[in-house]
Design a protein around this motif. Structure first.
Motif, PDB file in Angstrom:
ATOM      1  N   ARG A 148      -1.134  -6.810 -11.045  1.00 39.11           N
ATOM      2  CA  ARG A 148      -0.992  -8.079 -11.772  1.00 39.11           C
ATOM      3  C   ARG A 148      -0.197  -9.052 -10.921  1.00 39.11           C
ATOM      4  O   ARG A 148       0.566  -8.644 -10.052  1.00 39.11           O
ATOM      5  N   GLN A 149      -0.379 -10.326 -11.217  1.00 39.93           N
ATOM      6  CA  GLN A 149       0.473 -11.324 -10.562  1.00 39.93           C
ATOM      7  C   GLN A 149       1.261 -12.029 -11.640  1.00 39.93           C
ATOM      8  O   GLN A 149       0.688 -12.553 -12.590  1.00 39.93           O
ATOM      9  N   GLU A 150       2.582 -12.000 -11.510  1.00 39.96           N
ATOM     10  CA  GLU A 150       3.424 -12.607 -12.533  1.00 39.96           C
ATOM     11  C   GLU A 150       4.691 -13.160 -11.921  1.00 39.96           C
ATOM     12  O   GLU A 150       5.309 -12.480 -11.074  1.00 39.96           O
ATOM     13  N   HIS A 151       5.101 -14.319 -12.346  1.00 40.20           N
ATOM     14  CA  HIS A 151       6.364 -14.929 -11.896  1.00 40.20           C
ATOM     15  C   HIS A 151       6.482 -14.948 -10.379  1.00 40.20           C
ATOM     16  O   HIS A 151       7.553 -14.659  -9.831  1.00 40.20           O
ATOM     17  N   GLY A 152       5.392 -15.195  -9.689  1.00 36.85           N
ATOM     18  CA  GLY A 152       5.451 -15.283  -8.225  1.00 36.85           C
ATOM     19  C   GLY A 152       5.462 -13.939  -7.524  1.00 36.85           C
ATOM     20  O   GLY A 152       5.651 -13.862  -6.314  1.00 36.85           O
ATOM     21  N   TYR A 153       5.293 -12.871  -8.307  1.00 32.60           N
ATOM     22  CA  TYR A 153       5.288 -11.533  -7.704  1.00 32.60           C
ATOM     23  C   TYR A 153       3.966 -10.816  -7.941  1.00 32.60           C
ATOM     24  O   TYR A 153       3.301 -11.043  -8.952  1.00 32.60           O
ATOM     25  N   ILE A 154       3.617  -9.943  -7.006  1.00 31.62           N
ATOM     26  CA  ILE A 154       2.497  -9.023  -7.200  1.00 31.62           C
ATOM     27  C   ILE A 154       3.121  -7.738  -7.722  1.00 31.62           C
ATOM     28  O   ILE A 154       4.065  -7.221  -7.118  1.00 31.62           O
ATOM     29  N   GLU A 155       2.604  -7.266  -8.848  1.00 29.71           N
ATOM     30  CA  GLU A 155       3.117  -5.994  -9.379  1.00 29.71           C
ATOM     31  C   GLU A 155       1.988  -4.997  -9.400  1.00 29.71           C
ATOM     32  O   GLU A 155       0.923  -5.281  -9.951  1.00 29.71           O
ATOM     33  N   ALA A 156       2.209  -3.867  -8.793  1.00 29.98           N
ATOM     34  CA  ALA A 156       1.152  -2.851  -8.756  1.00 29.98           C
ATOM     35  C   ALA A 156       1.718  -1.534  -9.268  1.00 29.98           C
ATOM     36  O   ALA A 156       2.862  -1.180  -8.992  1.00 29.98           O
ATOM     37  N   ARG A 157       0.867  -0.815 -10.020  1.00 27.85           N
ATOM     38  CA  ARG A 157       1.260   0.499 -10.542  1.00 27.85           C
ATOM     39  C   ARG A 157       0.086   1.434 -10.427  1.00 27.85           C
ATOM     40  O   ARG A 157      -1.065   1.018 -10.499  1.00 27.85           O
ATOM     41  N   ALA A 158       0.390   2.693 -10.280  1.00 30.21           N
ATOM     42  CA  ALA A 158      -0.695   3.674 -10.240  1.00 30.21           C
ATOM     43  C   ALA A 158      -0.113   5.064 -10.437  1.00 30.21           C
ATOM     44  O   ALA A 158       1.063   5.298 -10.131  1.00 30.21           O
ATOM     45  N   GLY A 159      -0.937   5.981 -10.969  1.00 24.46           N
ATOM     46  CA  GLY A 159      -0.622   7.407 -10.847  1.00 24.46           C
ATOM     47  C   GLY A 159      -1.057   7.738  -9.426  1.00 24.46           C
ATOM     48  O   GLY A 159      -0.934   6.892  -8.540  1.00 24.46           O
ATOM     49  N   ARG A 160      -1.626   8.896  -9.198  1.00 24.02           N
ATOM     50  CA  ARG A 160      -2.106   9.124  -7.831  1.00 24.02           C
ATOM     51  C   ARG A 160      -3.367   8.276  -7.614  1.00 24.02           C
ATOM     52  O   ARG A 160      -4.261   8.246  -8.467  1.00 24.02           O
ATOM     53  N   LEU A 161      -3.421   7.587  -6.481  1.00 22.26           N
ATOM     54  CA  LEU A 161      -4.602   6.772  -6.188  1.00 22.26           C
ATOM     55  C   LEU A 161      -5.806   7.696  -5.991  1.00 22.26           C
ATOM     56  O   LEU A 161      -5.655   8.857  -5.625  1.00 22.26           O
ATOM     57  N   ARG A 162      -7.005   7.132  -6.222  1.00 27.11           N
ATOM     58  CA  ARG A 162      -8.236   7.902  -6.039  1.00 27.11           C
ATOM     59  C   ARG A 162      -9.052   7.273  -4.922  1.00 27.11           C
ATOM     60  O   ARG A 162      -9.207   6.044  -4.871  1.00 27.11           O
ATOM     61  N   GLY A 163      -9.577   8.141  -4.061  1.00 26.59           N
ATOM     62  CA  GLY A 163     -10.413   7.664  -2.959  1.00 26.59           C
ATOM     63  C   GLY A 163     -11.590   6.861  -3.485  1.00 26.59           C
ATOM     64  O   GLY A 163     -12.044   7.073  -4.611  1.00 26.59           O
ATOM     65  N   ALA A 164     -12.067   5.896  -2.700  1.00 25.07           N
ATOM     66  CA  ALA A 164     -13.159   5.036  -3.150  1.00 25.07           C
ATOM     67  C   ALA A 164     -13.938   4.526  -1.941  1.00 25.07           C
ATOM     68  O   ALA A 164     -13.472   4.617  -0.809  1.00 25.07           O
ATOM     69  N   GLY A 178       0.829  -1.220   0.000  1.00 23.59           N
ATOM     70  CA  GLY A 178       0.000   0.000   0.000  1.00 23.59           C
ATOM     71  C   GLY A 178       0.856   1.260   0.000  1.00 23.59           C
ATOM     72  O   GLY A 178       0.692   2.133  -0.881  1.00 23.59           O
ATOM     73  N   PRO A 179       1.802   1.396   0.943  1.00 26.43           N
ATOM     74  CA  PRO A 179       2.620   2.606   0.974  1.00 26.43           C
ATOM     75  C   PRO A 179       3.430   2.820  -0.304  1.00 26.43           C
ATOM     76  O   PRO A 179       3.517   3.943  -0.804  1.00 26.43           O
ATOM     77  N   LEU A 180       3.996   1.737  -0.869  1.00 21.89           N
ATOM     78  CA  LEU A 180       4.820   1.912  -2.078  1.00 21.89           C
ATOM     79  C   LEU A 180       3.980   2.400  -3.255  1.00 21.89           C
ATOM     80  O   LEU A 180       4.373   3.324  -3.961  1.00 21.89           O
ATOM     81  N   VAL A 181       2.815   1.800  -3.454  1.00 20.82           N
ATOM     82  CA  VAL A 181       1.983   2.218  -4.587  1.00 20.82           C
ATOM     83  C   VAL A 181       1.501   3.640  -4.367  1.00 20.82           C
ATOM     84  O   VAL A 181       1.494   4.456  -5.292  1.00 20.82           O
ATOM     85  N   ALA A 182       1.118   3.957  -3.137  1.00 21.45           N
ATOM     86  CA  ALA A 182       0.544   5.277  -2.877  1.00 21.45           C
ATOM     87  C   ALA A 182       1.580   6.380  -3.059  1.00 21.45           C
ATOM     88  O   ALA A 182       1.303   7.409  -3.640  1.00 21.45           O
ATOM     89  N   ARG A 183       2.787   6.153  -2.565  1.00 16.70           N
ATOM     90  CA  ARG A 183       3.750   7.268  -2.627  1.00 16.70           C
ATOM     91  C   ARG A 183       4.665   7.183  -3.842  1.00 16.70           C
ATOM     92  O   ARG A 183       5.092   8.198  -4.377  1.00 16.70           O
ATOM     93  N   HIS A 184       4.967   5.978  -4.288  1.00 12.99           N
ATOM     94  CA  HIS A 184       5.965   5.844  -5.363  1.00 12.99           C
ATOM     95  C   HIS A 184       5.358   5.348  -6.674  1.00 12.99           C
ATOM     96  O   HIS A 184       6.070   5.196  -7.649  1.00 12.99           O
ATOM     97  N   GLY A 185       4.061   5.048  -6.655  1.00 13.50           N
ATOM     98  CA  GLY A 185       3.376   4.671  -7.891  1.00 13.50           C
ATOM     99  C   GLY A 185       3.714   3.277  -8.401  1.00 13.50           C
ATOM    100  O   GLY A 185       3.254   2.861  -9.444  1.00 13.50           O
ATOM    101  N   GLN A 186       4.547   2.549  -7.663  1.00 13.85           N
ATOM    102  CA  GLN A 186       4.872   1.190  -8.109  1.00 13.85           C
ATOM    103  C   GLN A 186       5.320   0.323  -6.942  1.00 13.85           C
ATOM    104  O   GLN A 186       5.880   0.821  -5.965  1.00 13.85           O
ATOM    105  N   ALA A 187       5.041  -0.981  -7.076  1.00 16.61           N
ATOM    106  CA  ALA A 187       5.477  -1.928  -6.057  1.00 16.61           C
ATOM    107  C   ALA A 187       5.573  -3.299  -6.672  1.00 16.61           C
ATOM    108  O   ALA A 187       4.801  -3.655  -7.575  1.00 16.61           O
ATOM    109  N   ARG A 188       6.533  -4.047  -6.176  1.00 14.93           N
ATOM    110  CA  ARG A 188       6.692  -5.432  -6.614  1.00 14.93           C
ATOM    111  C   ARG A 188       6.941  -6.233  -5.340  1.00 14.93           C
ATOM    112  O   ARG A 188       7.959  -6.027  -4.672  1.00 14.93           O
ATOM    113  N   VAL A 189       5.992  -7.075  -5.000  1.00 16.86           N
ATOM    114  CA  VAL A 189       6.102  -7.813  -3.736  1.00 16.86           C
ATOM    115  C   VAL A 189       5.919  -9.288  -4.035  1.00 16.86           C
ATOM    116  O   VAL A 189       4.948  -9.677  -4.706  1.00 16.86           O
TER     117      VAL A 189
END
Ligand code: UD1
Length: 417
Positions: free
Chosen positions: A138-154, A99-110
């Motif tokens: 997305r889930q690929e090669h055993g990793y979760i990959e997330a990307r975003a511009g600025r997240l939007r409240g929901a 959550g923190p990586l996607v929110a502040r850095h727009g990308q995460a691979r976990v």
């Protein structure tokens, strides 16, 4: 590999101090990823999961320092937006960086956490709520990959109650654009503790500790200082130890209101308890009776205390049904307790425990964190010597447990095998 040798049937007496909560410090450390300023955390327990989380943060590029029970973390520049498999597989809670990586850095691979001793434990809800906030996951090669511009409240309703899922969502939504309303949230004290830290960092959060959390996203967060809440599971483990083997034991530095489901049950069993503002006094020694328990999300009976409570029931008069409703396969300790002489039968999610049974010491094997604590408790009441093997599980979440229990008069030592 370390083992703990216990010479049982020593009476416990004195005061034992509770450390900061493992399950509060882990999300608090990842919250430091939400800002480029320093986050200082106090009352940090000396447990291995903290070391693992610091390794994860270091891999991402964070700098940290530790002095006594204080840890300071700062992520100036993100080096790799990735939590690698080697670390995640030893600690599922690494998923809290998502959550923190996607929110502040727009990308995460976990790395996907994979199976663990107490069941499948998927992370689908973590991913689902991030998608609802606008991330592409997305889930690929055993990793979760997330990307975003600025997240939007929901507006998002959790399908099941998840503690770290609620925490991930709360952190991500803190930096999203606009308002987020999360429903069917976990109400654990560790969620409220994280909300307190985030609020100090400048987040606008209300409702943490209830089932609906509202977050008004802000552009950026700053540094903060925060003292993590006491560990209610460690405290509950000591409560069980004292009820089993204590003459008079004071459990100091806890928040008794966070243990009400356990304390209420023990009072019902006839165990003599005195509850203060930040301490619980237990006078053991008398007989007590059995009571059924079913694990539930907070404020219900904690699944993390189920194994320890089971040891208590082996010493109670009567029969108890212990139902595990949070995790499948969380009865791995039963076979080990049976080796010590306990009368327990498992059927699906239920364990039927008949007491009181006299336990006799033997070598046993720890299979997960709370199962290890349960075997330590069993060793305290068993006759003769109990050798608890694979205590690296115990070290993940208990701060100097043998030293603390020895302070009460337990006879136990750590040995290298
Ligand atoms: C946290 C605690 C852990 C405790 C557990 C339940 C931390 C670091 N760990 O773990 O000590 O035992 O809460 O109180 O705080 N689930 C899904 N999909 C998901 C997430 C969870 O199906 O995406 C399921 C799990 O498999 C489980 C249940 O929901 O059956 C609760 O799990 P959850 O609350 O998420 O546990 P953790 O947050 O991993």
């Amino acid at each position: 590999m370390d083992a703990i040798r216990i010479e049982g049937r020593r009476r416990l007496r004195g005061t034992i101090h509770v450390s900061g909560a493992k399950n509060a410090i882990l999300p608090a450390l990842t919250a430091a990823l939400l800002t480029d300023e320093e986050v200082c955390l106090a009352n940090v327990p000396g447990v291995r999961d903290v070391d693992t989380m610091l390794k994860v943060l270091e891999h991402l590029g964070a700098e940290w320092s530790r002095r006594g029970d204080r840890v300071t973390v700062r992520l100036g520049r993100l080096l790799h937006p990735e939590a690698p498999y080697d670390l995640v597989r030893t600690m599922r809670a690494s998923v809290l960086v998502l959550g923190p990586l996607v929110a502040r850095h727009g990308q995460a691979r976990v790395s996907m956490p994979g199976g663990c001793a107490i069941g499948a434990r998927p992370v689908d809800l973590h991913l689902d709520v991030l998608r609802a906030l606008g991330a592409e996951v997305r889930q690929e090669h055993g990793y979760i990959e997330a990307r975003a511009g600025r997240l939007r409240g929901a507006s998002y309703t959790f399908d099941r109650i998840t503690v770290t899922g609620t925490e991930n969502a709360m952190m991500a939504a803190s930096l999203a654009e606009g308002r987020t309303v999360l429903r069917n949230c976990a109400q654990e004290p560790e969620v409220s503790d994280l909300a307190e830290l985030l609020t100090r960092m400048g987040a606008q959060i209300s409702g943490a500790g209830t089932d609906t959390i509202r977050i008004e996203g802000v552009e950026s967060l700053g540094g903060a200082e925060h003292r993590v809440v006491p560990d209610r599971i460690e405290a509950g483990t000591f409560v069980c130890a004292a009820a089993l083997a204590g003459d008079e034991v004071v459990i100091q530095g806890c928040r008794p209101e966070h243990l009400s489901a356990l304390l209420q049950r023990l009072t019902g069993c006839g165990i003599n308890l005195e509850v203060g503002v930040d301490a619980i006094t237990i006078r053991g020694g008398g007989g007590f009776t059995s009571a059924d328990v079913s694990t539930r999300p907070y404020p219900g009976f904690a699944t993390d205390l189920q194994a320890q409570y089971m040891v208590l029931m082996t010493q109670a008069s009567g029969a108890a049904v212990i139902a595990e409703t949070i995790f499948e396969n969380r009865f791995m300790h039963v076979q080990e307790l049976q080796r010590l002489g306990a009368d327990i039968r498992c059927e699906g999610h239920n364990a039927f425990v008949k007491g009181p049974r006299s336990l006799s010491g033997a070598p046993v094997m720890a299979t997960d964190l709370r199962a290890s604590a349960c075997l330590i408790l069993a060793g305290l009441v068993a006759s003769g010597e109990t050798l608890v093997r694979r205590v690296y599980h115990l070290d993940r979440g208990y701060d100097r447990i043998e030293e603390k229990l020895r302070g009460l008069g337990a006879e136990m030592e750590r040995i290298k095998e």
